[in-house]
Design an enzyme around this catalytic site. Structure first.
Site, PDB file in Angstrom:
ATOM      1  N   LYS A  11       0.832  -1.203   0.000  1.00 10.55           N
ATOM      2  CA  LYS A  11       0.000   0.000   0.000  1.00 10.55           C
ATOM      3  C   LYS A  11       0.875   1.265   0.000  1.00 10.55           C
ATOM      4  CE  LYS A  11      -3.810  -2.395   2.350  1.00 10.55           C
ATOM      5  NZ  LYS A  11      -4.721  -2.404   3.533  1.00 10.55           N
ATOM      6  N   TYR A  51     -12.155  -2.837  -3.581  1.00 13.48           N
ATOM      7  CA  TYR A  51     -12.733  -2.942  -2.237  1.00 13.48           C
ATOM      8  C   TYR A  51     -14.270  -2.916  -2.255  1.00 13.48           C
ATOM      9  CZ  TYR A  51      -8.235  -2.495   0.277  1.00 13.48           C
ATOM     10  OH  TYR A  51      -6.982  -2.709   0.807  1.00 13.48           O
ATOM     11  N   PHE A  59     -15.393   3.388   7.288  1.00  9.58           N
ATOM     12  CA  PHE A  59     -14.014   3.730   6.934  1.00  9.58           C
ATOM     13  C   PHE A  59     -13.760   3.700   5.418  1.00  9.58           C
ATOM     14  CE2 PHE A  59     -14.138  -0.825   7.999  1.00  9.58           C
ATOM     15  CZ  PHE A  59     -13.609  -1.398   6.839  1.00  9.58           C
ATOM     16  N   ARG A  87      -1.814 -14.691   3.769  1.00 10.18           N
ATOM     17  CA  ARG A  87      -2.520 -13.973   4.840  1.00 10.18           C
ATOM     18  C   ARG A  87      -1.805 -14.151   6.187  1.00 10.18           C
ATOM     19  NH1 ARG A  87      -6.942 -10.444   3.913  1.00 10.18           N
ATOM     20  NH2 ARG A  87      -7.915 -11.184   5.832  1.00 10.18           N
ATOM     21  N   THR A  93      -5.729  -8.041  10.213  1.00 12.49           N
ATOM     22  CA  THR A  93      -6.092  -6.735   9.655  1.00 12.49           C
ATOM     23  C   THR A  93      -5.590  -5.616  10.565  1.00 12.49           C
ATOM     24  OG1 THR A  93      -8.029  -7.706   8.609  1.00 12.49           O
ATOM     25  CG2 THR A  93      -8.034  -5.312   8.875  1.00 12.49           C
ATOM     26  N   ARG A 104       2.675  -7.186   9.077  1.00 18.71           N
ATOM     27  CA  ARG A 104       2.010  -6.096   9.812  1.00 18.71           C
ATOM     28  C   ARG A 104       2.473  -6.060  11.268  1.00 18.71           C
ATOM     29  NH1 ARG A 104      -3.879  -7.540   7.222  1.00 18.71           N
ATOM     30  NH2 ARG A 104      -3.792  -6.211   5.377  1.00 18.71           N
ATOM     31  N   ASN A 114      -1.953  -0.233   7.366  1.00 19.06           N
ATOM     32  CA  ASN A 114      -1.382  -1.567   7.632  1.00 19.06           C
ATOM     33  C   ASN A 114      -0.498  -2.110   6.505  1.00 19.06           C
ATOM     34  OD1 ASN A 114      -3.375  -2.345   5.868  1.00 19.06           O
ATOM     35  ND2 ASN A 114      -4.591  -3.496   7.355  1.00 19.06           N
ATOM     36  N   HIS A 117      -1.709  -5.566   1.383  1.00 19.96           N
ATOM     37  CA  HIS A 117      -2.969  -6.271   1.128  1.00 19.96           C
ATOM     38  C   HIS A 117      -2.666  -7.688   0.682  1.00 19.96           C
ATOM     39  CE1 HIS A 117      -6.843  -7.356  -0.673  1.00 19.96           C
ATOM     40  NE2 HIS A 117      -6.119  -7.842  -1.668  1.00 19.96           N
ATOM     41  N   GLU A 128      -9.068 -10.428  -8.150  1.00 22.38           N
ATOM     42  CA  GLU A 128      -8.134  -9.310  -7.957  1.00 22.38           C
ATOM     43  C   GLU A 128      -7.015  -9.350  -8.991  1.00 22.38           C
ATOM     44  OE1 GLU A 128      -9.114  -9.043  -3.155  1.00 22.38           O
ATOM     45  OE2 GLU A 128      -7.110  -9.697  -3.772  1.00 22.38           O
TER      46      GLU A 128
HETATM   47  P1  DAT Z   1      -7.724  -7.123   5.186  1.00 23.68           P
HETATM   48  O1  DAT Z   1      -6.908  -6.044   4.516  1.00 23.68           O
HETATM   49  O2  DAT Z   1      -6.985  -7.720   6.353  1.00 23.68           O
HETATM   50  O3  DAT Z   1      -8.234  -8.152   4.213  1.00 23.68           O
HETATM   51  P2  DAT Z   1     -10.421  -6.033   5.167  1.00 23.68           P
HETATM   52  O4  DAT Z   1     -10.541  -6.612   3.790  1.00 23.68           O
HETATM   53  O5  DAT Z   1     -11.482  -6.366   6.157  1.00 23.68           O
HETATM   54  O6  DAT Z   1      -9.008  -6.417   5.831  1.00 23.68           O
HETATM   55  O7  DAT Z   1     -10.336  -4.458   5.071  1.00 23.68           O
HETATM   56  C1  DAT Z   1      -9.582  -3.848   4.038  1.00 23.68           C
HETATM   57  C2  DAT Z   1      -8.781  -2.715   4.615  1.00 23.68           C
HETATM   58  O8  DAT Z   1      -9.657  -1.738   5.134  1.00 23.68           O
HETATM   59  C3  DAT Z   1      -7.873  -3.104   5.781  1.00 23.68           C
HETATM   60  O9  DAT Z   1      -6.631  -3.636   5.358  1.00 23.68           O
HETATM   61  C4  DAT Z   1      -7.714  -1.800   6.479  1.00 23.68           C
HETATM   62  C5  DAT Z   1      -9.064  -1.125   6.276  1.00 23.68           C
HETATM   63  N1  DAT Z   1      -9.919  -1.347   7.447  1.00 23.68           N
HETATM   64  C6  DAT Z   1     -10.543  -2.490   7.780  1.00 23.68           C
HETATM   65  N2  DAT Z   1     -11.222  -2.358   8.910  1.00 23.68           N
HETATM   66  C7  DAT Z   1     -11.006  -1.067   9.310  1.00 23.68           C
HETATM   67  C8  DAT Z   1     -11.419  -0.288  10.412  1.00 23.68           C
HETATM   68  N3  DAT Z   1     -12.220  -0.799  11.366  1.00 23.68           N
HETATM   69  N4  DAT Z   1     -10.990   0.987  10.487  1.00 23.68           N
HETATM   70  C9  DAT Z   1     -10.198   1.514   9.553  1.00 23.68           C
HETATM   71  N5  DAT Z   1      -9.759   0.835   8.464  1.00 23.68           N
HETATM   72  C10 DAT Z   1     -10.170  -0.432   8.360  1.00 23.68           C
HETATM   73 MG    MG Z   2      -9.567  -7.981   2.635  1.00 18.14          MG
END
Ligand code: DAT
Ligand code: MG
Length: 150
Positions: A11, A51, A59, A87, A93, A104, A114, A117, A128
């Site tokens: 990222k 996304y 968020f 993962r 996350t 992370r 973080n 991805h 993707e």
């Molecule tokens: P991951 O990236 O672990 O697959 P995700 O797909 O649920 O997690 O979410 C995508 C991204 O969105 C994640 O890397 C960071 C952001 N994100 C997720 N939950 C969040 C939250 N509660 N507050 C802020 N950003 C968040």
């Molecule tokens: Mg995800």
């Protein structure tokens, strides 16, 4: 399967913090094969597709702005159990819930910053990969493969 593929993306914060090499090294050293790689300045519409499942989350707007705030490194890594193990290598996350030794857990503190991805299922990985690499990936024979798999 040893041909399983996952989409891994560094990222904008990972790029700005100079962590590209360290993240690539972890996947290389583990034994995964790099089959696509590019530095991309993405766009909000493209990131909204990536996304799409998170549209509606509080968020979401901030996530899209952050992801479009600078270049990302888009990659496809191939090898045994690439999605699930990718993962595990990333961590949780929330970086604070990520074990030390994960990417992370070693390099990040905030859920909204973080640094990387990774696809969460084989089906999403394929979606993707198609979204980020419509031009396709590179097929090449790795000499290391004979020593990584039996
Ligand atoms: P991951 O990236 O672990 O697959 P995700 O797909 O649920 O997690 O979410 C995508 C991204 O969105 C994640 O890397 C960071 C952001 N994100 C997720 N939950 C969040 C939250 N509660 N507050 C802020 N950003 C968040
Ligand atoms: Mg995800």
């Amino acid at each position: 399967s040893i041909t399983e593929r996952t989409y891994i993306m560094i990222k904008p914060d990972g790029v700005q913090r100079g962590l590209i090499g360290k993240i690539i090294t972890r996947f290389e050293e583990r034994g995964y094969k790099l089959i696509a790689l590019k530095l991309v300045q993405s766009t909000e519409p493209h990131l909204e597709k990536h996304y799409a499942d998170l549209k509606g989350k509080p968020f979401f707007p901030g996530l899209i702005k952050y992801m479009a705030s600078g270049p990302v490194v888009a990659m496809v890594w191939q090898g045994l159990d690439a999605v699930k193990t990718g993962r595990v290598m990333l961590g949780a996350t929330n970086p604070l819930a990520s074990p030390v030794g994960s990417i992370r857990g070693d390099y990040a503190l905030a859920v909204g910053r973080n640094i990387c991805h990774g696809s969460d299922s084989v089906e999403n990985a394929e979606k993707e990969i198609a979204l980020w690499f419509p031009e396709g990936v590179v097929q090449w024979a790795s000499v290391a493969e004979a020593w990584i798999f039996e």
